[in-house]
Design a protein around this motif. Structure first.
Motif, PDB file in Angstrom:
ATOM      1  N   GLU A  80       0.833  -1.205   0.000  1.00  0.00           N
ATOM      2  CA  GLU A  80       0.000   0.000   0.000  1.00  0.00           C
ATOM      3  C   GLU A  80       0.868   1.257   0.000  1.00  0.00           C
ATOM      4  N   ASP A  81       0.355   2.317  -0.584  1.00  0.00           N
ATOM      5  CA  ASP A  81       1.044   3.607  -0.510  1.00  0.00           C
ATOM      6  C   ASP A  81       0.907   4.138   0.906  1.00  0.00           C
ATOM      7  N   LYS A  82       2.003   4.664   1.429  1.00  0.00           N
ATOM      8  CA  LYS A  82       1.957   5.158   2.807  1.00  0.00           C
ATOM      9  C   LYS A  82       2.427   6.600   2.892  1.00  0.00           C
ATOM     10  N   PHE A  83       1.586   7.385   3.510  1.00  0.00           N
ATOM     11  CA  PHE A  83       1.946   8.774   3.774  1.00  0.00           C
ATOM     12  C   PHE A  83       2.179   8.867   5.261  1.00  0.00           C
ATOM     13  N   ARG A  84       3.301   9.423   5.646  1.00  0.00           N
ATOM     14  CA  ARG A  84       3.657   9.536   7.065  1.00  0.00           C
ATOM     15  C   ARG A  84       4.009  10.971   7.374  1.00  0.00           C
TER      16      ARG A  84
END
Lengths: 175, 175
Positions: free
Chosen positions: A90-94
């Motif tokens: 999954e694409d992850k934005f942190r």
DNA sequence: GATGTATATATCGTATAGATATATACTGGA
DNA sequence: TCCAGTATATATCTATACGATATATACATC
């Protein structure tokens, strides 16, 4: 996507040293897509060499430290293809920033305002850099631009509303 | 932002168990902002308890496993404020998908098309979930929505162009 | 002359992710 | 009805990753 695959990918575009691989994730088209560090790259290059997926040729340089340049092998190209064929995670934005904003009610309003302004400047600075360099993959580059632009736009257009909301909530608490 | 701070933040909103903290990063307002795992949460809760920043009360439940509910202390609120006052790290976007698309020229076009469609569906699915739940912090929630919407829009509007570009580049190689 | 930046490799300790183990209860389908 | 899957709940283990640090040279800038 482990560091070995990340390195293999960069090296598949052309022979590179550990230092140059790191730069690819900071400056070139891979910036803002994936991140890695020397602490992962150098051990990965050693492992890739042992597995015969890359070959290393030491290069003495004048007026520069020696360079170890890694070149991909046929086995390496096969391994890269296999790794890229696996279902991507999954694409992850942190975002430390958004986590902090989630608790903005705990912080002094002027500090929140400063954080907002700094983050807007950060996004706009990155956008300027990204717009000036065209990136080697227009599709990927364009996606980065689109996402960063929407982030900057959102922050700019909701900054005041958010600060107003915080101060009005503060007044309610004070009452 | 270390896991201890992440836990402290969630617990500051109300007493919670390790399981509930995990859920907060999957479902509630913190989804898509920060990620963590049991392997980090449980050791963090133990450390926070030792440091006196939270207190733990075991709760026997009927028809459910026992629950350890953690409540923040005054010292914990102080520690959270200190942690939130530190300069936040840069926002990081990490995408296996975009890294793969960077090397799309190595993959069969129908596989690339499948990956594009799956990722569009993934972003749209997340958008639907985010739109139905309003999130506890409108500003943070709105930023997530804005970014995901721009990602979904970009992928949908550039999907065909990208595939066309790949196939035309393929033809050039074949010649 | 001092400071900072760029090139370049390497390692160390801590932190993190992801998988796995354990246990119970409920739900849905074959 | 049984079996699989999902949800609740805690905990740990291993491999990896991150970030800081060490080392060394050259060049620019103040």
């Amino acid at each position: 996507m482990d560091t070995k695959t990340l390195c293999l990918g960069v090296i598949s575009l052309g022979a590179a040293s550990g230092y140059e691989i790191k730069k690819a994730f900071e400056e070139d088209g891979l910036n803002h897509i994936y991140h890695t560090s020397y602490g992962s790259i150098y051990p990965a290059l050693t492992a890739l060499t042992k597995e015969g997926l890359v070959v290393c040729s030491a290069m003495a340089q004048e007026k520069r430290p020696d360079k170890k340049v890694y070149t991909i092998t046929e086995a390496g190209r096969g391994a890269l293809l296999t790794a890229l064929s696996a279902p991507p995670a999954e694409d992850k934005f942190r975002s430390d920033f958004l986590f902090t904003m989630f608790f903005a009610h705990l912080l002094p309003p002027q500090h929140v305002a400063k954080l907002l302004d700094e983050r807007i400047a950060w996004y706009e600075g990155n956008l300027a850099k990204m717009e000036s360099s065209q990136g080697c993959n227009a599709f990927v580059h364009g996606m980065g631009l689109a996402v960063y632009r929407s982030a900057a736009d959102y922050l700019k257009s909701h900054r005041q509303e958010f600060l107003d909301h915080l101060s009005s909530a503060d007044k309610l608490v004070a009452e």
